[in-house]
Design a protein around this motif. Structure first.
Motif, PDB file in Angstrom:
ATOM      1  N   ASP A 185       0.743  -1.194  -0.142  1.00  0.00           N
ATOM      2  CA  ASP A 185       0.001  -0.134  -0.018  1.00  0.00           C
ATOM      3  C   ASP A 185       0.725   1.218  -0.002  1.00  0.00           C
ATOM      4  N   CYS A 186       2.132   1.141  -0.325  1.00  0.00           N
ATOM      5  CA  CYS A 186       2.996   2.235  -0.228  1.00  0.00           C
ATOM      6  C   CYS A 186       2.819   2.924  -1.605  1.00  0.00           C
ATOM      7  N   SER A 187       2.563   4.483  -1.491  1.00  0.00           N
ATOM      8  CA  SER A 187       2.295   5.341  -2.479  1.00  0.00           C
ATOM      9  C   SER A 187       2.720   6.483  -2.086  1.00  0.00           C
ATOM     10  N   ILE A 188       3.894   6.748  -2.857  1.00  0.00           N
ATOM     11  CA  ILE A 188       4.622   8.188  -2.546  1.00  0.00           C
ATOM     12  C   ILE A 188       4.911   9.026  -3.856  1.00  0.00           C
ATOM     13  N   ILE A 189       4.397  10.074  -3.614  1.00  0.00           N
ATOM     14  CA  ILE A 189       4.791  11.456  -4.982  1.00  0.00           C
ATOM     15  C   ILE A 189       6.187  12.079  -4.535  1.00  0.00           C
ATOM     16  N   ALA A 190       6.630  11.667  -5.727  1.00  0.00           N
ATOM     17  CA  ALA A 190       8.312  12.171  -5.810  1.00  0.00           C
ATOM     18  C   ALA A 190       8.151  13.729  -6.013  1.00  0.00           C
ATOM     19  N   VAL A 191       8.204  14.574  -4.995  1.00  0.00           N
ATOM     20  CA  VAL A 191       8.094  15.943  -5.275  1.00  0.00           C
ATOM     21  C   VAL A 191       9.491  16.538  -5.600  1.00  0.00           C
ATOM     22  N   HIS A 192       9.556  17.482  -6.574  1.00  0.00           N
ATOM     23  CA  HIS A 192      10.850  18.114  -6.762  1.00  0.00           C
ATOM     24  C   HIS A 192      10.965  19.168  -5.743  1.00  0.00           C
ATOM     25  N   PRO A 193      12.407  19.569  -5.466  1.00  0.00           N
ATOM     26  CA  PRO A 193      12.799  20.669  -4.619  1.00  0.00           C
ATOM     27  C   PRO A 193      12.279  21.988  -4.955  1.00  0.00           C
ATOM     28  N   GLY A 250      11.895  -9.405  -4.979  1.00  0.00           N
ATOM     29  CA  GLY A 250      11.223 -10.169  -5.766  1.00  0.00           C
ATOM     30  C   GLY A 250       9.920  -9.279  -6.383  1.00  0.00           C
ATOM     31  N   LYS A 251       9.805  -8.009  -5.801  1.00  0.00           N
ATOM     32  CA  LYS A 251       8.869  -6.893  -6.440  1.00  0.00           C
ATOM     33  C   LYS A 251       9.404  -6.216  -7.340  1.00  0.00           C
ATOM     34  N   VAL A 252       8.516  -5.226  -7.651  1.00  0.00           N
ATOM     35  CA  VAL A 252       9.102  -3.945  -8.699  1.00  0.00           C
ATOM     36  C   VAL A 252       8.569  -2.766  -8.085  1.00  0.00           C
ATOM     37  N   PHE A 253       9.267  -1.823  -8.464  1.00  0.00           N
ATOM     38  CA  PHE A 253       8.986  -0.436  -8.064  1.00  0.00           C
ATOM     39  C   PHE A 253       8.402   0.172  -9.291  1.00  0.00           C
ATOM     40  N   GLN A 254       7.252   0.618  -9.204  1.00  0.00           N
ATOM     41  CA  GLN A 254       6.241   1.124 -10.109  1.00  0.00           C
ATOM     42  C   GLN A 254       6.247   2.727 -10.282  1.00  0.00           C
ATOM     43  N   LEU A 255       6.850   3.201 -11.352  1.00  0.00           N
ATOM     44  CA  LEU A 255       6.473   4.633 -11.491  1.00  0.00           C
ATOM     45  C   LEU A 255       5.381   5.231 -12.448  1.00  0.00           C
ATOM     46  N   ASP A 256       4.434   6.079 -11.992  1.00  0.00           N
ATOM     47  CA  ASP A 256       3.450   6.507 -12.789  1.00  0.00           C
ATOM     48  C   ASP A 256       3.411   7.851 -13.259  1.00  0.00           C
ATOM     49  N   PHE A 257       3.635   8.344 -14.412  1.00  0.00           N
ATOM     50  CA  PHE A 257       3.943   9.515 -14.848  1.00  0.00           C
ATOM     51  C   PHE A 257       2.522  10.352 -15.160  1.00  0.00           C
ATOM     52  N   ARG A 312       9.731  14.423 -21.119  1.00  0.00           N
ATOM     53  CA  ARG A 312       8.554  14.379 -20.918  1.00  0.00           C
ATOM     54  C   ARG A 312       7.728  14.745 -22.291  1.00  0.00           C
ATOM     55  N   ASN A 313       6.468  14.666 -22.276  1.00  0.00           N
ATOM     56  CA  ASN A 313       5.433  14.732 -23.457  1.00  0.00           C
ATOM     57  C   ASN A 313       5.751  13.586 -24.285  1.00  0.00           C
ATOM     58  N   GLY A 314       5.383  12.304 -23.602  1.00  0.00           N
ATOM     59  CA  GLY A 314       5.573  10.971 -24.562  1.00  0.00           C
ATOM     60  C   GLY A 314       4.557  10.111 -24.559  1.00  0.00           C
ATOM     61  N   THR A 315       4.497   8.681 -24.396  1.00  0.00           N
ATOM     62  CA  THR A 315       3.599   7.986 -24.585  1.00  0.00           C
ATOM     63  C   THR A 315       3.533   6.890 -23.479  1.00  0.00           C
ATOM     64  N   ILE A 316       4.518   6.932 -22.818  1.00  0.00           N
ATOM     65  CA  ILE A 316       4.895   5.993 -21.814  1.00  0.00           C
ATOM     66  C   ILE A 316       4.339   6.616 -20.589  1.00  0.00           C
ATOM     67  N   SER A 317       3.189   5.696 -19.881  1.00  0.00           N
ATOM     68  CA  SER A 317       2.484   6.086 -18.834  1.00  0.00           C
ATOM     69  C   SER A 317       2.997   5.362 -17.523  1.00  0.00           C
ATOM     70  N   ARG A 318       3.492   4.376 -17.591  1.00  0.00           N
ATOM     71  CA  ARG A 318       3.876   3.678 -16.511  1.00  0.00           C
ATOM     72  C   ARG A 318       5.255   2.779 -16.843  1.00  0.00           C
ATOM     73  N   ASP A 332       5.929  15.983 -11.175  1.00  0.00           N
ATOM     74  CA  ASP A 332       6.059  15.107  -9.975  1.00  0.00           C
ATOM     75  C   ASP A 332       5.371  13.728 -10.599  1.00  0.00           C
ATOM     76  N   PHE A 333       6.291  12.647 -10.017  1.00  0.00           N
ATOM     77  CA  PHE A 333       5.550  11.184 -10.571  1.00  0.00           C
ATOM     78  C   PHE A 333       5.234  10.381  -9.262  1.00  0.00           C
ATOM     79  N   LYS A 334       4.534   9.520  -9.158  1.00  0.00           N
ATOM     80  CA  LYS A 334       4.066   8.752  -8.012  1.00  0.00           C
ATOM     81  C   LYS A 334       4.773   7.428  -8.167  1.00  0.00           C
ATOM     82  N   VAL A 335       5.380   6.819  -6.956  1.00  0.00           N
ATOM     83  CA  VAL A 335       6.097   5.703  -6.645  1.00  0.00           C
ATOM     84  C   VAL A 335       5.293   4.875  -5.860  1.00  0.00           C
TER      85      VAL A 335
END
Length: 857
Positions: A99-107, A128-135, A173-179, A202-205
């Motif tokens: 249930d971890c969901s963190i927003i990577a905020v830029h300084p 054994g898991k993957v970290f997921q980046l949602d843009f 940025r401005n592409g087709t890859i969403s995750r 900012d993206f979500k981790v």
């Protein structure tokens, strides 16, 4: 040197001041859980160092690492530290649970602007898991490692594996890859050059599912045609691990795709081979080698899984490197047509898709277009793919260059819609005529159908098949108009170039309306911007609106109305809706005056109150001019009503004459009624005896009663006559002393003094009272009457003057000269000849009075 503080020597004072001026000091406070590192670039500023704190505790070095969240003074002993040092800001993110969901905020974007900055996020999840980046939308675009992003914001994703660090790729940025999902542990970096403002994205981790490969990307492909490139990890240097890489592609409906391998460098496999597994939807899957033909012109979503072999990792032996391209394009067969405008002067076409959500593709001469424009005088090939007719809008424009005008007017052609190519799959939605003048002149617009123009206003909308929008090409709209039976505008005169746009209101395709829609002419220049010539309706009110109603008139513009009033009518003008501006210069003015006379005019300004209804007895003009508004607008809506003209004296005279006529008629009726009531019910009658011939004058009826008249009073009484019944009836006429005349028994008469020289002609016997006479004026006696009269009070018969039909037995011999009293009358029996004339019954009344008689000889 490790400090900016030097011993003070007299000979080195100037040098000391110069050194101090070259120092650069900043204060840094790292965020909690953030590390700030200042690193010297290789080969730059060998004599420049970075120092922490001040005074005796100050330490200097080529690198500085700050980990504590507290203010720290950082000093550089060179004037341009940004050219020597770079700053890296590291933030560690650990997701131990699902249930971890963190927003990577830029300084803060303004921090360290004079340095090259690298923002780093170290990511870690369960083994054994993957970290997921949602843009955020629109996503990321993968580029070659040697490329840079247009906005100078380049993202790099790396992963830590047993074999070492692997570079997943570089992204913009401005592409087709969403995750992007990366195995176990990795790092995301953002590099921004010196002097570039940070534009945060900012993206979500979060922690993703169990790992099936080193990387997995979700790609949302836009509507085609479109193509995009992808690269395997460690592109150009090669990937050696026996891992899988997966790309999931989502396509728009009605789109096909084609996969092309642009560059493929195979590894040297120790076991297994490199294979490509494709899955089309949920049912179709197949496997091909990278060297074989890849899927082409396939439809729907798909996924590509690239499985690497166990490659040899030795010097000068490349690993797996693949650059592939995915192209998407529309499926289906387009509709083709050709438009030729070379034969229609000044005509151009525009076709636009009004539904951005549809999958319509339009092409002009094989070039995809968002909006198709076919210029005038050209020929074009058009293509339409999956374009519903209801989503397309076709508009046409025709430019008409008007001829020059001299002192006289010039009549132009009527405005009609030319015939368009029937192969066009789009109905005509709008047609515009642009009338361009060569010199300073005026455009005159009139209705071509014999009716007048009607302006569409909120209270009186146009209900015709089409509507006309008339505008000044260098100004604002004049208004919406239509040709209607209730129209009141004879002509509109506009100074300068004019555009007329016709749009349908009831019909769907304007090409069905051939027109003509308007007639136009060219006349010399007018002083106002617009002049209307109007004829109000007798049946109801009409409305006048300023140009561009309900918006205001153009600054320093004017408009006039010429209102023609029919004879025997007057006009009532009411300003029903007025919007006044606050003028910066000049004044607004409303002016009203008679059209054909020099009578006094009326005027108002914006700082004056408009009066109530203005009454005009004849045709007049209405002029409105605007100022240079400072605020608000100048807009006026006027109402004109016609009323029948009535003259005061004529009305009074007609009223008096009418009253007198009524009085006279009433008097005549009263007199007639009273005369009829006072008129005797019988007329006096006399029997005239012209030499023995009986003549009947007037009504021959005897009155039924003598109580109310003096018929029994005689002027003189002749005894022989009164008692002639005692004399022998056979006595000769010459000795009868008047008792018998011509064989007739007579009453007593006063002496006759009337004229004797002429005898009136005998009247024709009526149907009611007839006398039977023989030839030669011979006397014929009446028929013998019946023995008794049983009818109620019969009218006395008309008999010859020489006989007496009745004998009143109430008379006394030698003494009576009047009647005794009212009583019944006993009839006597008549001779055989005298009985021919029967007594006549009055069927109307039994109390009708008997007539009076006077016998004259």
């Amino acid at each position: 040197m490790g400090s900016c503080v030097f011993p003070v020597f007299m000979g080195l004072i100037l040098l000391q001041i110069h050194k101090i001026s070259e120092c650069h000091k900043i204060e840094v406070t790292p965020d909690s859980g953030t590390i700030v590192i200042f690193s010297k670039k290789a080969g730059h500023g060998l004599d420049c160092s970075v120092c922490k704190n001040e005074g005796p505790s100050q330490t200097c070095n080529s690198n500085l690492r700050l980990t504590e969240a507290q203010p720290t003074t950082v000093t550089f002993n060179c004037s341009q530290p940004g050219d020597v040092f770079s700053v890296e800001i590291i933030q560690e993110i650990d997701c131990p649970t699902t249930d971890c969901s963190i927003i990577a905020v830029h300084p803060d974007s303004t921090r360290f602007l004079e340095f090259t900055r690298t923002f780093t996020w170290d990511l870690k999840v369960q083994s054994g898991k993957v970290f997921q980046l949602d843009f955020p939308s629109p996503g990321m675009r993968q580029i070659k490692p040697s490329e840079s992003c247009p906005d100078k914001h380049t993202y790099t994703i790396t992963t830590y594996q047993r074999a070492g660090l692997a570079n997943i790729g570089s992204f913009c940025r401005n592409g087709t890859i969403s995750r992007i999902q990366v195995l176990y542990r990795g790092r995301v970096t953002l590099e921004v050059p010196k002097g570039t403002d940070l534009n945060p994205s900012d993206f979500k981790v979060s922690m993703g599912p169990a790992a099936t490969g080193v990387v997995e990307m979700d790609v949302k492909l836009p509507r085609g045609p479109f193509s995009v490139d992808f690269f395997t990890p460690n592109y150009a240097t090669g990937y050696y691990d026996e891992q899988k890489m997966k790309w999931n592609f989502a396509l728009k409906p009605m789109h096909n795709f084609t996969v092309r391998f642009q560059h493929y460098a195979p590894p040297e496999c120790k076991k297994k081979t490199v294979m490509c597994d494709y899955a089309l939807g949920d049912e179709t899957s197949f496997t091909v080698a990278p060297t074989e033909i890849q899927p082409a012109n396939k439809q729907g979503d798909f996924s590509l899984t690239l499985a690497n072999c166990d490659a040899k990792k030795v010097a000068n032996v490349p690993g797996l490197s693949l650059n592939f391209n995915v192209e998407v394009f529309r499926s289906g067969t387009p509709y083709l047509c050709t438009v030729d405008l070379r034969n229609e002067e000044g005509l151009s076409l525009q076709i636009e898709n009004k539904n951005p959500e549809s999958y319509c593709e339009m092409s002009l001469n094989s070039v995809m277009q968002e909006k198709i424009v076919v210029p005038a005088g050209t020929k074009a090939d058009l293509s339409f793919l999956d374009c519903p007719v209801q989503d397309l809008q076709l508009t046409a424009t025709k430019v008409i260059d008007c001829p020059s005008v001299s002192a006289r007017d010039v009549t132009g052609p009527s405005l009609t819609i030319p015939t368009l190519d029937p192969s066009l799959p789009v109905p005509l939605h709008q047609f515009t005529w642009l009338l361009r003048l060569r010199d300073q002149s005026t455009v005159d617009l009139m209705s071509p159908k014999g009716s007048y123009l009607h302006q569409s206003l909120p209270d009186k909308q146009c209900n015709e098949r089409v509507s006309l929008l008339i505008s000044e090409t260098e100004g604002s709209n004049i208004g919406q108009f239509c040709s209607a039976a209730e129209g009141t505008i004879q002509k509109i005169q506009i100074k300068g170039n004019v555009s007329i746009t016709v749009t349908p209101k009831i019909i769907k395709d304007l090409s069905q309306e051939k027109g003509p829609f308007l007639k136009f002419g060219i006349s010399p220049e007018i002083t106002e911007n617009v002049i209307y010539s109007v004829s109000p309706l007798i049946s109801g009110p009409m409305y006048l609106a300023t140009p561009n109603w309900p918006d205001g008139m153009n600054p320093s513009s004017s408009a006039s109305w010429i209102i023609y009033i029919p004879q025997e009518y007057k006009a009532e003008l009411l300003f029903s809706n007025v919007s006044k501006p606050k003028c910066d210069s000049g004044h607004t003015e409303v002016l009203i005056g008679p059209l054909d006379s020099q009578d006094q005019t009326q005027s108002w300004r914006e700082d004056q109150s408009f009066t109530g209804p203005v009454v005009q007895q004849q045709s007049f003009y209405l002029n409105m001019s605007n100022c240079e508004p400072k605020s608000d607008r100048f807009a006026v809506l006027s109402k004109i009503s016609l009323q029948k003209e009535t003259k005061k004296f004529l009305g009074i005279i007609l009223a008096i004459v009418g009253v007198l006529l009524l009085v006279i008629i009433a008097l005549i009726v009263v007199c007639i009624i009273r005369k009829r009531k006072n008129k005797p019910k019988t007329n006096r009658s006399s029997i005239y005896m012209p030499r023995g011939k009986p003549v009947l004058l007037g009504n021959a009826g005897f009155p039924k009663s003598r109580a109310d008249n003096e018929s029994h009073v005689y002027a003189s009484i002749d005894d022989p006559t009164m008692y002639g019944h005692l004399v022998d009836k056979n006595q000769p006429a010459e000795v009868d002393n008047g008792a018998w005349s011509n064989g007739h028994q007579v009453d007593a008469y006063p002496p006759f003094t009337g004229p004797m020289d002429s005898v009136p002609a005998a009247l024709d016997s009526s149907a009611e009272y007839s006398l039977d006479r023989r030839e030669g004026d011979a006397f014929q006696s009446f028929l013998n009457p019946p023995n008794t009269f049983n009818l109620p009070r019969p009218r006395s018969p008309l008999i010859s003057l020489g006989s007496l039909g009745f004998e009143d037995r109430r008379m006394m011999d030698n003494a009576l000269n009047t009647f005794k009293s009212v009583g019944g009358i006993n009839p006597i029996r008549l001779s055989a000849d005298e009985s021919r004339l029967q007594p006549q019954m009055d069927s109307d009344s039994d109390s009708y009075p008997e007539p009076e008689y006077e016998v004259a000889i």
